[in-house]
Enzyme design. Structure first.
Site, PDB file in Angstrom:
ATOM      1  N   ILE A   1     -49.969  21.647 -49.113  1.00 56.58           N
ATOM      2  CA  ILE A   1     -51.228  21.722 -49.150  1.00 56.58           C
ATOM      3  C   ILE A   1     -52.353  20.591 -48.329  1.00 56.58           C
ATOM      4  CG2 ILE A   1     -53.616  21.957 -50.683  1.00 56.58           C
ATOM      5  CD1 ILE A   1     -51.400  23.330 -52.799  1.00 56.58           C
TER       6      ILE A   1
ATOM      7  N   ASP B   1     -48.186   9.577 -48.212  1.00 53.23           N
ATOM      8  CA  ASP B   1     -47.401  10.240 -48.847  1.00 53.23           C
ATOM      9  C   ASP B   1     -45.776   9.402 -48.691  1.00 53.23           C
ATOM     10  OD1 ASP B   1     -46.782  13.625 -49.561  1.00 53.23           O
ATOM     11  OD2 ASP B   1     -44.788  12.302 -49.157  1.00 53.23           O
TER      12      ASP B   1
ATOM     13  N   THR C   1     -50.917  15.545 -54.893  1.00 55.36           N
ATOM     14  CA  THR C   1     -49.574  15.303 -55.181  1.00 55.36           C
ATOM     15  C   THR C   1     -49.281  16.273 -56.616  1.00 55.36           C
ATOM     16  OG1 THR C   1     -50.388  13.669 -57.086  1.00 55.36           O
ATOM     17  CG2 THR C   1     -49.783  12.736 -54.908  1.00 55.36           C
TER      18      THR C   1
ATOM     19  N   CYS D   1     -58.300  18.937 -56.345  1.00 52.56           N
ATOM     20  CA  CYS D   1     -57.647  20.416 -56.436  1.00 52.56           C
ATOM     21  C   CYS D   1     -56.435  20.360 -56.696  1.00 52.56           C
ATOM     22  CB  CYS D   1     -58.193  21.209 -55.258  1.00 52.56           C
ATOM     23  SG  CYS D   1     -59.865  21.244 -54.988  1.00 52.56           S
TER      24      CYS D   1
ATOM     25  N   ARG E   1     -53.990  18.464 -59.847  1.00 55.94           N
ATOM     26  CA  ARG E   1     -53.530  18.420 -61.203  1.00 55.94           C
ATOM     27  C   ARG E   1     -54.659  17.482 -61.971  1.00 55.94           C
ATOM     28  NH1 ARG E   1     -52.265  23.054 -60.774  1.00 55.94           N
ATOM     29  NH2 ARG E   1     -50.154  23.814 -61.555  1.00 55.94           N
TER      30      ARG E   1
ATOM     31  N   ASP F   1     -61.574  20.967 -59.332  1.00 53.70           N
ATOM     32  CA  ASP F   1     -61.108  22.064 -59.735  1.00 53.70           C
ATOM     33  C   ASP F   1     -60.146  22.170 -61.074  1.00 53.70           C
ATOM     34  OD1 ASP F   1     -60.615  25.013 -59.206  1.00 53.70           O
ATOM     35  OD2 ASP F   1     -58.799  24.601 -58.528  1.00 53.70           O
TER      36      ASP F   1
ATOM     37  N   GLU G   1     -57.038  21.855 -70.182  1.00 56.25           N
ATOM     38  CA  GLU G   1     -57.639  23.209 -69.597  1.00 56.25           C
ATOM     39  C   GLU G   1     -57.540  24.418 -70.670  1.00 56.25           C
ATOM     40  OE1 GLU G   1     -56.338  23.976 -65.625  1.00 56.25           O
ATOM     41  OE2 GLU G   1     -56.999  22.138 -64.910  1.00 56.25           O
TER      42      GLU G   1
ATOM     43  N   HIS H   1     -60.357  25.881 -62.357  1.00 59.14           N
ATOM     44  CA  HIS H   1     -59.031  26.054 -61.704  1.00 59.14           C
ATOM     45  C   HIS H   1     -58.931  27.225 -60.738  1.00 59.14           C
ATOM     46  CE1 HIS H   1     -54.535  24.634 -62.646  1.00 59.14           C
ATOM     47  NE2 HIS H   1     -54.583  25.340 -61.336  1.00 59.14           N
ATOM     48  N   LEU H   2     -59.618  27.360 -59.618  1.00 62.01           N
ATOM     49  CA  LEU H   2     -59.771  28.506 -58.880  1.00 62.01           C
ATOM     50  C   LEU H   2     -59.004  28.394 -57.545  1.00 62.01           C
ATOM     51  CD1 LEU H   2     -63.426  29.714 -59.553  1.00 62.01           C
ATOM     52  CD2 LEU H   2     -61.297  30.573 -60.390  1.00 62.01           C
ATOM     53  N   GLY H   3     -58.264  27.252 -57.177  1.00 65.94           N
ATOM     54  CA  GLY H   3     -57.683  26.821 -56.209  1.00 65.94           C
ATOM     55  C   GLY H   3     -56.875  28.023 -55.400  1.00 65.94           C
ATOM     56  N   ALA H   4     -56.102  28.740 -56.492  1.00 62.22           N
ATOM     57  CA  ALA H   4     -55.229  29.702 -55.990  1.00 62.22           C
ATOM     58  C   ALA H   4     -55.595  31.108 -56.221  1.00 62.22           C
ATOM     59  CB  ALA H   4     -53.896  29.391 -56.466  1.00 62.22           C
TER      60      ALA H   4
HETATM   61  P1  NAD Z   1     -46.038  19.878 -52.422  1.00 70.43           P
HETATM   62  O1  NAD Z   1     -44.699  19.611 -53.247  1.00 70.43           O
HETATM   63  O2  NAD Z   1     -45.676  20.507 -51.097  1.00 70.43           O
HETATM   64  O3  NAD Z   1     -46.479  18.440 -51.965  1.00 70.43           O
HETATM   65  C1  NAD Z   1     -46.689  17.320 -52.834  1.00 70.43           C
HETATM   66  C2  NAD Z   1     -46.626  16.104 -52.110  1.00 70.43           C
HETATM   67  O4  NAD Z   1     -46.889  14.953 -52.803  1.00 70.43           O
HETATM   68  C3  NAD Z   1     -45.339  15.838 -51.429  1.00 70.43           C
HETATM   69  O5  NAD Z   1     -45.147  15.782 -49.991  1.00 70.43           O
HETATM   70  C4  NAD Z   1     -44.797  14.590 -52.119  1.00 70.43           C
HETATM   71  O6  NAD Z   1     -44.138  13.927 -51.293  1.00 70.43           O
HETATM   72  C5  NAD Z   1     -46.283  13.796 -52.395  1.00 70.43           C
HETATM   73  N1  NAD Z   1     -46.057  12.841 -53.571  1.00 70.43           N
HETATM   74  C6  NAD Z   1     -45.200  12.946 -54.661  1.00 70.43           C
HETATM   75  N2  NAD Z   1     -45.532  11.730 -55.190  1.00 70.43           N
HETATM   76  C7  NAD Z   1     -46.532  11.024 -54.598  1.00 70.43           C
HETATM   77  C8  NAD Z   1     -47.078   9.739 -54.830  1.00 70.43           C
HETATM   78  N3  NAD Z   1     -46.843   8.991 -55.695  1.00 70.43           N
HETATM   79  N4  NAD Z   1     -47.853   9.324 -53.865  1.00 70.43           N
HETATM   80  C9  NAD Z   1     -48.261  10.005 -52.865  1.00 70.43           C
HETATM   81  N5  NAD Z   1     -47.813  11.270 -52.657  1.00 70.43           N
HETATM   82  C10 NAD Z   1     -46.967  11.726 -53.404  1.00 70.43           C
HETATM   83  O7  NAD Z   1     -47.098  20.491 -53.250  1.00 70.43           O
HETATM   84  P2  NAD Z   1     -48.310  21.457 -52.649  1.00 70.43           P
HETATM   85  O8  NAD Z   1     -47.822  22.806 -52.820  1.00 70.43           O
HETATM   86  O9  NAD Z   1     -48.878  20.719 -51.736  1.00 70.43           O
HETATM   87  O10 NAD Z   1     -49.183  21.195 -54.070  1.00 70.43           O
HETATM   88  C11 NAD Z   1     -50.003  20.001 -54.345  1.00 70.43           C
HETATM   89  C12 NAD Z   1     -50.571  19.960 -55.617  1.00 70.43           C
HETATM   90  O11 NAD Z   1     -51.548  21.060 -55.788  1.00 70.43           O
HETATM   91  C13 NAD Z   1     -49.466  20.186 -56.757  1.00 70.43           C
HETATM   92  O12 NAD Z   1     -50.015  19.324 -58.016  1.00 70.43           O
HETATM   93  C14 NAD Z   1     -49.708  21.746 -57.333  1.00 70.43           C
HETATM   94  O13 NAD Z   1     -49.515  21.899 -58.643  1.00 70.43           O
HETATM   95  C15 NAD Z   1     -51.353  21.836 -56.667  1.00 70.43           C
HETATM   96  N6  NAD Z   1     -51.931  23.171 -56.826  1.00 70.43           N
HETATM   97  C16 NAD Z   1     -53.124  23.569 -57.285  1.00 70.43           C
HETATM   98  C17 NAD Z   1     -53.652  24.697 -57.103  1.00 70.43           C
HETATM   99  C18 NAD Z   1     -54.675  25.062 -57.860  1.00 70.43           C
HETATM  100  O14 NAD Z   1     -55.191  26.024 -57.954  1.00 70.43           O
HETATM  101  N7  NAD Z   1     -55.786  24.137 -57.968  1.00 70.43           N
HETATM  102  C19 NAD Z   1     -53.038  25.577 -56.398  1.00 70.43           C
HETATM  103  C20 NAD Z   1     -51.773  25.313 -55.729  1.00 70.43           C
HETATM  104  C21 NAD Z   1     -51.134  24.119 -55.970  1.00 70.43           C
HETATM  105  C1  MLT Z   2     -50.520  26.111 -58.860  1.00 75.80           C
HETATM  106  O1  MLT Z   2     -50.003  25.313 -59.263  1.00 75.80           O
HETATM  107  O2  MLT Z   2     -49.905  27.209 -58.148  1.00 75.80           O
HETATM  108  C2  MLT Z   2     -51.949  26.545 -59.368  1.00 75.80           C
HETATM  109  O3  MLT Z   2     -52.479  25.429 -60.184  1.00 75.80           O
HETATM  110  C3  MLT Z   2     -52.231  27.829 -59.510  1.00 75.80           C
HETATM  111  C4  MLT Z   2     -52.176  28.577 -60.770  1.00 75.80           C
HETATM  112  O4  MLT Z   2     -52.585  28.288 -61.638  1.00 75.80           O
HETATM  113  O5  MLT Z   2     -51.220  29.670 -60.695  1.00 75.80           O
END
Ligand code: NAD
Ligand code: MLT
Length: 527
Positions: A152, A171, A203, A230, A232, A256, A261, A279-282
């Site tokens: 993301i 990262d 992250t 957006c 966690r 978000d 929650e 929590h609407l990101g997805a």
């Molecule tokens: P991903 O695993 O592809 O990316 C996470 C990145 O964080 C990795 O590149 C990792 O190296 C890096 N990372 C780990 N520890 C770190 C640190 N201490 N400092 C800096 N970087 C660090 O994950 P993603 O698919 O990109 O998802 C990212 C986040 O978004 C997750 O927390 C996921 O749960 C959340 N998410 C939220 C929603 C939502 O609805 N709001 C939707 C999808 C994902």
């Molecule tokens: C996720 O980590 O994929 C998002 O938080 C979306 C969800 O809650 O399903």
């Protein structure tokens, strides 16, 4: 028939994958309380959740039939992964399906924050034509700091560049070269915090990232910085964010996700400079379909014995690598099962040697199968690929993988060696092109045995007439010999005989053999 529980709302397009499969039954019961889930979980082979259901250790420990937990989404911080691994339950997620939606939501939040769209909208809905109160700022030429440049974070970086923003990212896996290729700046966390006008975190939530943006991080930031989360709740320390917003250090925040929650009366929501979504990101049609379809396919794959695509508590194996190594899984497991039958003492150390074609492939998944075979004798069906290494560690058995060039004439050769307090035992096997697995060595004896069916291993003295006596004794118990392999150390010395027989022989049926003075040991096994 496998029983699957859907515990959170999951898109019907995904569930159709399950409903149309005749080998599964699906129960959809969303919103179960923790104690209700705990009492229902023993019925199920698979559990599907999003982020609402907390799959805790106490639920997992009650889940005596559970084989897989599917998370329709990315974050698995609502699942106790250690408990799942210890109990041999694989956890899969759907990491790719909602990346775009989460990145687009992040950009929407950045824009909403900059142009005060929610505040202006609310005022207008309340009949107030306010213009001077809602003067915003441009994104162009501002610096966006991204903490966590994974799926993301990367998509956000590209979109921000489209808005003509400068991007700096931190990262642990980001290199200067990769940053250059992406046209962004590489920074340590401190540089990102100091240089950015907007800071967005992407992250996972883990021990290391919990409250990583706290009072000290805010102190490093520019005045009037904007903060976006957006990812966690919990990555940003909410009390510190509240203080930084109240003091004006932070000009605005877009949120978000929060630590608790669902949330309603959070103090951050009282601040006018906070823009928030629940929590609407997805939460897009596309993302929900994608993640549901992906996770349901993986659940079916696992239940029907295929490798899953998105394991969380097992390393993923790309399909081209898997097709290379999968044929060795059965060989490895059988070598482990065979060897442990020859080893009455507790294994202290296991060495696995890979040579020939096996010396340059990904061996970790093969090792897991060998260890699974070794542990099955004492731990039964409790052990599987997910927990084999964990259980070995728990039992203080150290596992070592070695790649060697010694092939002893085989194109591929795998040797499993176990050290116990009474010595070292080993077994080697190979995959013969078109003919399948063979055991080709037991300790220092050369043999050629298919590792399947009912097997009897006899250690004896190499003396005339022994083979005849044994044949007659087995015949007395109505045991028919299908194949026989013999090898010896030297003429008249120690020898081994490996029989495959037509029916399973109880150890007591073989006791009579031990009465022959030429026989040192008899071991029966079913592979
Ligand atoms: P991903 O695993 O592809 O990316 C996470 C990145 O964080 C990795 O590149 C990792 O190296 C890096 N990372 C780990 N520890 C770190 C640190 N201490 N400092 C800096 N970087 C660090 O994950 P993603 O698919 O990109 O998802 C990212 C986040 O978004 C997750 O927390 C996921 O749960 C959340 N998410 C939220 C929603 C939502 O609805 N709001 C939707 C999808 C994902
Ligand atoms: C996720 O980590 O994929 C998002 O938080 C979306 C969800 O809650 O399903």
């Amino acid at each position: 028939m496998f029983h699957i529980l859907i515990a959170d709302p999951i898109s019907d397009e995904g569930l159709d994958v399950l409903y149309t499969n005749e080998n599964v039954t699906v129960v959809k019961d969303t919103g179960l309380k923790p104690d209700e889930l705990e009492s229902r979980i023993p019925e199920f082979d698979a559990l599907l959740v999003r982020s609402q259901t907390k799959v805790t250790r106490s639920i997992i420990e009650k889940a005596e039939n559970l084989k897989i937990i599917g998370r329709a989404g990315v974050g698995v911080d609502n699942i106790d992964l250690d408990a799942a691994t210890e109990n041999g339950i694989i956890v899969v997620n759907a990491p790719n399906g909602n990346t775009n939606s989460a990145a687009e939501h992040t950009m929407a939040m950045i824009m909403a924050l900059s142009r005060k769209i929610p505040q202006a909208h609310l005022a207008l809905k309340n009949g107030k034509w306010e213009r001077s109160e809602h003067v915003g700022v441009e994104l162009k030429n501002k610096t966006l700091g991204i903490v966590g440049l994974g799926r993301i974070g990367t998509e956000v970086a590209y979109r921000a560049k489209g808005q003509r923003m400068n991007v700096i990212a931190y990262d642990p896996f980001l290199t200067e070269e990769k940053a250059d290729t992406m046209g962004i700046e590489y920074g340590e966390l401190e540089n990102v915090l100091k240089e950015a006008d907007y800071i967005t975190v992407h992250t996972p939530l883990m021990k290391e990232t919990r409250h990583m943006i706290g009072p000290e991080a805010f102190d490093l930031m520019k005045n009037s910085v904007y903060i976006i989360n957006c990812a966690r709740g919990g990555i940003i320390d909410e009390d510190a964010l509240y203080d930084a917003l109240s003091s004006g250090k932070v000009a605005g925040a877009a949120i978000d996700v929060l630590e608790e929650e669902p949330f309603q009366d959070h103090k951050l929501l009282e601040l006018p400079q906070v823009v928030a979504t629940p929590h609407l990101g997805a939460s897009t049609v596309e993302a929900q379909e994608n993640v549901a379809i992906d996770v349901c396919h993986d659940v079916l794959r696992h239940l029907t014995g295929d490798m899953v695509k998105n394991p969380v508590n097992l390393p993923a194996v790309p399909s081209d690598v898997l097709s290379q190594i999968e044929p060795y899984f059965n060989l490895a497991e059988k070598l482990g099962m065979f060897l442990i039958r020859l080893t009455d003492d507790v294994p202290e150390e296991v060495n696995i040697y890979y040579s020939g074609a096996l010396s340059d492939v990904k061996i970790a998944p093969i090792t897991r199968n060998a260890v699974k075979g070794l542990l099955q004798r004492h731990l039964g069906s409790r052990v599987n690929d997910v927990n084999a290494l964990y259980l070995a560690e728990k039992k203080d058995i150290s596992i070592h993988e070695n790649r060697t060039s010694t092939t002893k004439g085989f194109t591929n050769l795998m040797t499993v060696e176990v050290k116990t307090k009474s010595g070292v035992r080993s077994v080697s096997g190979t995959l013969l092109n078109g003919l399948g697995a063979r055991i080709v060595r037991v300790d220092h004896y050369s043999v050629d045995v298919m590792p399947e069916g009912h097997i009897v291993i006899i250690h004896h003295k190499d003396l005339p007439g022994v083979i005849g006596k044994m044949g007659s004794l087995l015949a007395e118990h109505d045991i028919n010999i299908a194949t026989m392999q013999v090898d010896r150390s030297n003429i008249g010395g120690d020898a081994i005989m490996i029989l495959t027989i037509d029916k399973y022989a109880e150890q007591q049926e073989l006791e009579a053999l031990k009465e022959l003075e030429e026989i040192n040991a008899v071991t029966a096994m079913d592979l």
